[in-house]
Design an enzyme around this catalytic site. Structure first.
Site, PDB file in Angstrom:
ATOM      1  CG  ASP A 112     -15.442  19.824   1.275  1.00  0.00           C
ATOM      2  OD1 ASP A 112     -16.583  19.961   1.467  1.00  0.00           O
ATOM      3  OD2 ASP A 112     -14.941  18.568   1.387  1.00  0.00           O
ATOM      4  CB  VAL A 114     -16.925  19.042   7.444  1.00  0.00           C
ATOM      5  CG1 VAL A 114     -17.323  17.938   6.592  1.00  0.00           C
ATOM      6  CG2 VAL A 114     -16.383  18.553   8.790  1.00  0.00           C
ATOM      7  CG  ASP A 116     -15.417  13.308   9.336  1.00  0.00           C
ATOM      8  OD1 ASP A 116     -14.414  13.014   9.894  1.00  0.00           O
ATOM      9  OD2 ASP A 116     -16.455  13.032   8.901  1.00  0.00           O
ATOM     10  CE  LYS A 163     -17.571  15.771  11.784  1.00  0.00           C
ATOM     11  NZ  LYS A 163     -18.323  14.581  11.538  1.00  0.00           N
ATOM     12  N   PRO A 194     -27.550  23.130   7.233  1.00  0.00           N
ATOM     13  CG  PRO A 194     -27.197  25.607   6.869  1.00  0.00           C
ATOM     14  CD  PRO A 194     -26.386  24.208   7.658  1.00  0.00           C
TER      15      PRO A 194
END
Length: 239
Positions: A112, A114, A116, A163, A194
């Site tokens: 994945d 991120v 989080d 994170k 992006p």
């Protein structure tokens, strides 16, 4: 207070994945044989990752995809503490026309973009663990004398960004120590990737501005440490 936006470029992601594979022993320690990308943020990182793993093992690893939803763009009252993970797409384990997927014997790297809240990743690991156990039970039920024993499957996680925040999803400590690979730790900012950009040139400009500002800040700290003398420089490095 709105989160600060952090625009990330394709080049940064490409380099981060390259550095992670080459410095953190992703192939050497885990020996992945199957990549599972969590859609949609894991699609492009998974394809980049396969390139660097191919340089290690000499072959292109298969990529399968699963779809999980946690964030809802139409929910203006989104609360990560109460958000629920739901499947939108899953692996096909059917045996029809040779399309069924067996997890037996695979070292499976879940990818994945991120980490989080960790809810999505912990859900993926838990559900795939159930699937592996179900396949094992079915295999043992039909196994005949002389057939090979079930070959254990292994799960791991690969993320571009982790994170630095309290997580609501849980992964076992032993899993995090041996089967969890992160390219970079980042602040709890709003990361803009992006592939979400409508204007890629503007996105790149903002990413370049962020990187230039970070470089200037690092240079200023280095200059300040030099001015304060070797002892101060050493103290900043230790911090």
């Amino acid at each position: 207070m709105a989160q600060e936006k952090m625009h990330i470029s394709y080049n940064e992601i490409h380099q981060a994945i390259c550095d992670c594979v080459n410095t953190k022993g992703v192939y050497e320690s885990f020996k992945p044989t199957l990549i599972i990308a969590i859609g949609s943020g894991g699609f492009i990182p998974a394809r980049m990752l396969r390139t660097f793993l191919k340089a290690k093992c000499g072959k292109s690893l298969p990529i399968q995809t699963i779809g999980l939803i946690l964030y809802d763009d139409n929910n203006h009252n989104y609360d990560p503490a109460t958000a629920v993970v739901r499947k939108t797409q899953w692996l096909n384990y059917g045996a029809g026309e040779g399309t069924g997927i067996s997890l037996q014997g695979h070292n499976i790297l879940i990818v994945d973009e991120v980490d989080d809240t960790r809810k999505t990743l912990s859900y993926a690991v838990a559900e795939l663990t159930k699937d592996i156990e179900k396949q094992r039970s079915e295999y043992e039920a039909r196994r005949k004398e002389g057939d090979p024993e079930w070959a254990e499957a292994k799960l791991g996680v690969f993320v571009v960004h982790n994170k630095l925040k309290s997580k609501t999803g849980v992964l076992p400590e032993a899993f995090l120590e041996s089967c969890y690979f992160k390219c970079q730790d980042v602040p709890d900012n709003w990361i803009v990737y992006p592939w979400d950009a409508l204007d890629i040139a503007e996105h790149q400009r903002r990413a370049d501005q962020r990187m230039a500002a970070a470089a200037e800040g690092a240079a200023a700290e280095e200059a300040e440490a030099e001015a304060d003398g070797p002892a101060a420089k050493k103290a900043k490095t230790e911090d």
